[in-house]
Design a protein around this motif. Sequence first.
Motif, PDB file in Angstrom:
ATOM      1  N   ILE A   1       0.839  -1.206   0.000  1.00  0.00           N
ATOM      2  CA  ILE A   1       0.000   0.000   0.000  1.00  0.00           C
ATOM      3  C   ILE A   1       0.872   1.252   0.000  1.00  0.00           C
ATOM      4  O   ILE A   1       0.621   2.201  -0.767  1.00  0.00           O
ATOM      5  CB  ILE A   1      -0.958   0.002   1.205  1.00  0.00           C
ATOM      6  N   SER A   2       1.906   1.267   0.842  1.00  0.00           N
ATOM      7  CA  SER A   2       2.791   2.440   0.857  1.00  0.00           C
ATOM      8  C   SER A   2       3.535   2.572  -0.465  1.00  0.00           C
ATOM      9  O   SER A   2       3.834   3.692  -0.915  1.00  0.00           O
ATOM     10  CB  SER A   2       3.782   2.338   2.023  1.00  0.00           C
ATOM     11  N   TRP A   3       3.836   1.442  -1.126  1.00  0.00           N
ATOM     12  CA  TRP A   3       4.457   1.495  -2.446  1.00  0.00           C
ATOM     13  C   TRP A   3       3.491   2.095  -3.459  1.00  0.00           C
ATOM     14  O   TRP A   3       3.882   2.940  -4.287  1.00  0.00           O
ATOM     15  CB  TRP A   3       4.892   0.091  -2.871  1.00  0.00           C
ATOM     16  N   LEU A   4       2.232   1.708  -3.414  1.00  0.00           N
ATOM     17  CA  LEU A   4       1.226   2.271  -4.320  1.00  0.00           C
ATOM     18  C   LEU A   4       1.066   3.767  -4.105  1.00  0.00           C
ATOM     19  O   LEU A   4       0.787   4.508  -5.056  1.00  0.00           O
ATOM     20  CB  LEU A   4      -0.118   1.572  -4.106  1.00  0.00           C
TER      21      LEU A   4
ATOM     22  N   VAL B   1     -12.078  -1.653 -11.512  1.00  0.00           N
ATOM     23  CA  VAL B   1     -10.756  -1.924 -12.076  1.00  0.00           C
ATOM     24  C   VAL B   1     -10.883  -2.905 -13.241  1.00  0.00           C
ATOM     25  O   VAL B   1     -11.351  -4.035 -13.058  1.00  0.00           O
ATOM     26  CB  VAL B   1      -9.811  -2.514 -11.007  1.00  0.00           C
ATOM     27  N   PRO B   2     -10.478  -2.535 -14.459  1.00  0.00           N
ATOM     28  CA  PRO B   2     -10.520  -3.457 -15.604  1.00  0.00           C
ATOM     29  C   PRO B   2      -9.513  -4.581 -15.433  1.00  0.00           C
ATOM     30  O   PRO B   2      -8.536  -4.454 -14.682  1.00  0.00           O
ATOM     31  CB  PRO B   2     -10.183  -2.561 -16.798  1.00  0.00           C
TER      32      PRO B   2
ATOM     33  N   LEU C   1      -6.986  -3.098  -4.711  1.00  0.00           N
ATOM     34  CA  LEU C   1      -7.914  -2.782  -5.796  1.00  0.00           C
ATOM     35  C   LEU C   1      -8.615  -1.443  -5.570  1.00  0.00           C
ATOM     36  O   LEU C   1      -8.980  -0.760  -6.531  1.00  0.00           O
ATOM     37  CB  LEU C   1      -8.944  -3.902  -5.934  1.00  0.00           C
ATOM     38  N   ALA C   2      -8.823  -1.083  -4.309  1.00  0.00           N
ATOM     39  CA  ALA C   2      -9.488   0.185  -4.001  1.00  0.00           C
ATOM     40  C   ALA C   2      -8.529   1.374  -4.058  1.00  0.00           C
ATOM     41  O   ALA C   2      -8.972   2.529  -4.040  1.00  0.00           O
ATOM     42  CB  ALA C   2     -10.128   0.116  -2.615  1.00  0.00           C
ATOM     43  N   HIS C   3      -7.242   1.109  -4.145  1.00  0.00           N
ATOM     44  CA  HIS C   3      -6.254   2.193  -4.132  1.00  0.00           C
ATOM     45  C   HIS C   3      -6.337   2.974  -5.448  1.00  0.00           C
ATOM     46  O   HIS C   3      -6.424   2.388  -6.529  1.00  0.00           O
ATOM     47  CB  HIS C   3      -4.852   1.626  -3.960  1.00  0.00           C
ATOM     48  N   PRO C   4      -6.293   4.291  -5.391  1.00  0.00           N
ATOM     49  CA  PRO C   4      -6.426   5.097  -6.623  1.00  0.00           C
ATOM     50  C   PRO C   4      -5.314   4.882  -7.634  1.00  0.00           C
ATOM     51  O   PRO C   4      -5.503   5.143  -8.821  1.00  0.00           O
ATOM     52  CB  PRO C   4      -6.423   6.545  -6.098  1.00  0.00           C
ATOM     53  N   SER C   5      -4.161   4.365  -7.208  1.00  0.00           N
ATOM     54  CA  SER C   5      -3.072   4.132  -8.145  1.00  0.00           C
ATOM     55  C   SER C   5      -3.265   2.878  -8.983  1.00  0.00           C
ATOM     56  O   SER C   5      -2.612   2.713 -10.021  1.00  0.00           O
ATOM     57  CB  SER C   5      -1.735   4.031  -7.396  1.00  0.00           C
ATOM     58  N   THR C   6      -4.134   1.972  -8.535  1.00  0.00           N
ATOM     59  CA  THR C   6      -4.342   0.713  -9.250  1.00  0.00           C
ATOM     60  C   THR C   6      -5.216   0.944 -10.473  1.00  0.00           C
ATOM     61  O   THR C   6      -6.371   1.358 -10.351  1.00  0.00           O
ATOM     62  CB  THR C   6      -4.982  -0.342  -8.328  1.00  0.00           C
TER      63      THR C   6
END
Length: 311
Positions: free
Chosen positions: A112-115, A221-222, A196-201
């Motif tokens: 998560i911190s990486w994302l 997410v596609p 999957l919920a992270h905005p960067s994904t």
Amino acid sequence: MLAFYVLSQSYGHFFAEMKSEVPVKGLEPLKIKDLPKFLTSEPEGACKLLVLMVQGTRKARATIWNSFKELEELELTTLNKEFPNQHFLIGPFHKYFHATSSSILAQDKTSISWLDRHPHNSVLYVSFGSVANIEESEFLEIAWGLANSKQPFLWVVRPGSVKGSEWLETLPDGFLERIVEGRGYIVKWAPQQEVLAHPSTGGFWTHNGWNSTLESICEGVPMICSPSFGDQPPNARYASDVWKIGMVLENGFEREEIEGAIKRVMVDKEGTEMKTRVMNLKGKVDKCLKKDGSSYSSLEDLVDYILSFKR
């Protein structure tokens, strides 16, 4: 998910042709190769088990489904004809509870911190679930496909998931040098719903188990689809050809096809259109769980149905 039960009734006729591109009559766009696969030395026994499942479902007073009406409305119509009992679509189940992990592996929260360090919709999340295993040759094709795409990726490599390997010792020479500057991150397990919920994904390369497929839809997410067995192939075909929110890697794991698929989903106009459609489904999920929504109302109907047996 609903289509799985409909097609199970005639499954036994197709064991000899599991790689066929021929459409399954009455279940288009499913192809014979999309029918559920099970690794077994007793195919006749597997067929009998599926028949028993279908017969048991038909005899049941009611069936509860981890799905929602807006996702599988046409399949529900067909199901009602084949199984004339009560059907309650009250999913997605995981939206009723906070994210938890049933895996024996600890979730690596550093993912998560990486994302957090990446732009919105820029990272491809790669995870093939808690069961599937792949050959070393396939692992190498995945690695080079990811590296050659030049797209940021978060890759879950479950210990023991690569045959003959404990974890990352079979990474190809030169791979790590190709993913410099934090473009790739590999973990043993990740908190999938949070990822999957992270905005960067911006994309999910998945095996298309039903839980993972629903989680991807719920977060808009596609998908890139690499199904293996069970219900995964029909789930992947529906994601690609019916809902049009993903694409199937039709030739397995080949680095050129992988690279092209990543660019199509993460960069090209085709991926943008997938994103729009899956966000539309996400909106329907959010609505169906609210008061007067389809799943909310179906859950109320289920409670009333159960209580009616006490009156």
